[in-house]
Enzyme design. Sequence first.
Site, PDB file in Angstrom:
ATOM      1  N   ASP A   9     -14.841  22.467  -2.399  1.00 49.19           N
ATOM      2  CA  ASP A   9     -15.244  22.978  -1.101  1.00 49.19           C
ATOM      3  C   ASP A   9     -14.064  24.056  -0.625  1.00 49.19           C
ATOM      4  OD1 ASP A   9     -15.110  23.284   1.762  1.00 49.19           O
ATOM      5  OD2 ASP A   9     -14.580  21.492   2.343  1.00 49.19           O
ATOM      6  N   LYS A  71     -11.542  33.680   3.640  1.00 45.97           N
ATOM      7  CA  LYS A  71     -12.986  33.409   3.769  1.00 45.97           C
ATOM      8  C   LYS A  71     -13.690  34.264   4.795  1.00 45.97           C
ATOM      9  CE  LYS A  71     -16.211  29.692   3.615  1.00 45.97           C
ATOM     10  NZ  LYS A  71     -16.148  28.008   3.787  1.00 45.97           N
ATOM     11  N   GLU A 172     -22.816  24.241   2.546  1.00 45.91           N
ATOM     12  CA  GLU A 172     -21.757  23.182   3.195  1.00 45.91           C
ATOM     13  C   GLU A 172     -22.525  22.000   3.720  1.00 45.91           C
ATOM     14  OE1 GLU A 172     -18.823  25.374   5.193  1.00 45.91           O
ATOM     15  OE2 GLU A 172     -18.000  26.364   3.257  1.00 45.91           O
ATOM     16  N   ASP A 194     -21.451  21.208  11.546  1.00 45.05           N
ATOM     17  CA  ASP A 194     -20.533  21.411  10.742  1.00 45.05           C
ATOM     18  C   ASP A 194     -19.526  22.537  11.270  1.00 45.05           C
ATOM     19  OD1 ASP A 194     -18.596  22.367   8.840  1.00 45.05           O
ATOM     20  OD2 ASP A 194     -20.213  22.695   7.352  1.00 45.05           O
TER      21      ASP A 194
END
Lengths: 705, 169
Positions: A9, A71, A172, A194
């Site tokens: 992850d 990211k 994800e 999420d």
Amino acid sequence: MSEVAIGIDLGTSNSAVSIVQDGQVEVLPNTFGERIMASAVGFREDGNILVGNEAKANVVHEPSSTVTSAKRLIGRYFFSEEVKKAQAICPYQIVEGPEHSVRVQVREEVFSLPEISAMILRELKSVAESHLGHEVSKAVITVPAYFNDNQRQATKDAGKIAGLDVLRILNEPTAAALAYGFGQGLTQKVAVWDLGGGTFDISVLEIGEDVFEVISTAGDTFLGGDDFDDRLIDLLADEFIQAHGQNLRQNPHTFERLKLAAENAKKDLSLEDTVRIEIADVAKDEEGNSLSISRDLTADDFSKLTNDLIQRTFKVCDEALQQAGVLARELDGVVLVGGPTRLPVIREAVKAYFQMEPKTDVDPDVVVAMGAAIHASELVAPQQQAFLLDVTPLSLQVGVAGGFCEPVIERNTPVPIEQSRTFTTVQDNQETVVIRVYQGEQKLVDENELLGQFEFSGFPRARRGDVEIQVTFAINSDGIVDVTASEPGTGEAASTRITLSSGLSEEELQSILSENRTDRVLTDMVARAEEAAIPAAEPLPELETAPPAVAAAVASAAASMAATAPAGEETLDLATDEDGGVPELEVDSDLSEGEMNALLEGSDEELTQPALQETTAPAAEAAPAPPAPAPTAKAAPAPPAPAPTAKAAPAPPAPAPTAKAAPAAPQAAAAAPEAAPADDLFDAVGTDLRDGDPADPDEDFELGS
Amino acid sequence: MAAVKLAELRVLANIVEDLDYYQLLEVAPGATAVDVRTAYHSVARRFHPDRLRQEGPDVVAAAERVAKRVSEAYAVLRDPRRRRVYDQQKGGGERRLQLVSGGAEADRQVSQEREGKTPNGRRYITLAHQDLARDNLKNARQNLQMALTFEPDNAWVKSTLTELKEKLR
């Protein structure tokens, strides 16, 4: 011994690595026993690189040489809003790279985003290796479901740079659902909510024992836990300006302290109703007296500060539920993912929206890594316990005349999938068309993400509208998008593999691999090797080289990379079938793994759909030839016959070698001069990038991110 | 991996272009949405490329070919709008539906039905819309009933009528 593949992850704020061993999913701790590692990369003065919590802890001291939240930037264009926003708040330097890509500059060195992420991956790989006692190369890496192809590709490149063989880029929320339902034999309809550090995703899944079917997914890649922190930082900074007339944002060190305090306050709010924020000696007044921040923050204050952010997520939820054709109350459960979901404020809001208590039996911080490990293990050694039926999160479209897009594959279509659509030429005697591939939901090309483009020629000259060009998009199980253009009349075909534009050209990727700066990361392995000798608190000694084992591993990875000419750039292939045969169905066989590519730019021709011609092509109006809008393509839904051209026909063996051997550029160069002259119509569409640089027809056009 | 299954996959990959969506998912034309989903899962369970990775590239390629068509079949049959268009078009011998225009075509049909397809039908449907806007459900029902005599196969009129009858009961 069976092969091991790890699940990673790679988060905006935190990352984790997990494996499945003997049917058990385990999140692996590093040498210090930490299972969650900050996605922070610190560049030390001595040239060594620190990754993880240690780097994060150091951010207050060396804000400009510590890269966090990388990211948020990966796979983006330099001119994007997100990059502008990051420039305003990031203490490290964000600069523009080639082709509108993003780079970060630290201590005079310039790094691409995939390289930064590779350092984090390298560390996680090393954590897994020291745990297992042997080398690991295969991995599944997760990304937000709403990441576009450019962002996915950049992530894949990061894996490559880190010496990983990336089996799959996994969404994800899908990973989270896998971990939630793995081995439980559930038959449920669930939503995965999420909220990560930088992105928000919602996916609706139907779990049928071993099958995990994604019904719909939606997201916002501009919304994450970081935004919640920012609200708190703004509050503290604004209050300080009011009280003392000083802007704390201007000093990077002070700003980092504010950020840290905000983050900690937010975290503490998941446990307590009221938290105290204390930042001592944050500034000095005119007389040199020390000034501090000291205030209480209640959950209620926080809720008011961030309510609009939470509401924004529910808009996205509405969309996902509507696409799934499901009402919130029809769900069997809501799974929460991401650190911010520990906040009671958020839990309450989610509970109110879905009218049910969210599931609390999964750990929101590591559930994604666990799911990645489950998928990785199923891919290397199928246990037939859990498999995924995913959807494509964003529509794939083709650019047509007038700056518009026409969808070929709509979002939330199950994958793998192959779809064709027929377009026509927009000019009389047109010889070349440029097929531009976009991702997104908007009608205008400018509002979607350009994934790549290629040129198609070789069809007969005819009046505009009389040449039909069939564009076929295929998404395979690996998420790789292949695009083929063909002309049913002659069977000419061209294709491209859209695995492009991570912002790294092939050359750059090669030079990154050979330069091997990720080698300077003091990995867990190194730490372990040095552990006995050095107390953890002391600065680590300078290491000239990585230990032999690591160095060898990296060297061999780099070598194999060089040999196989990594995908990662897009391939352009103009594979024409001289025999006038029919184009091959399987684009896959036209193109091999190692194909390099050069993006072509600058053809003046455009595709159009017949219906669009009338409204959007002023050039067509002016042109002498009578408008011949072929009503065929648009009115008749998907001419059944064209499909066979791309599909049913036996694949002639010839195209494959052509495609492989011939670099695209020469062919394109040959085609370009013959192309019909540009007119104003094409001036309008020739500028794809938002900064409006007119495309230079002579330049190979590489996509930046 | 059972050899039988691989042999079946090979055959399927060869004939996949000749199968219609019902045959691909192995469901009856009258299958419900739940049937369709169950069938999709079951076909995927047998032939999903991810489950056959160990069988080598040829098998995976065959599985990909099948999976692409199975996804397409599922995307059509699970969506009532697309399924309706597909069923109509299938009568003409067409085995595939373009997903994008399939949705658009269905929308177009619906909007056409909402306006009426015949002059007389259009007249009564327009009146019915006016009644509905004024919340005069009884008049709307009468007008739609009239419209139905001119357009007996107008699905929108039929479903709206059913709704109205329900409300007026």
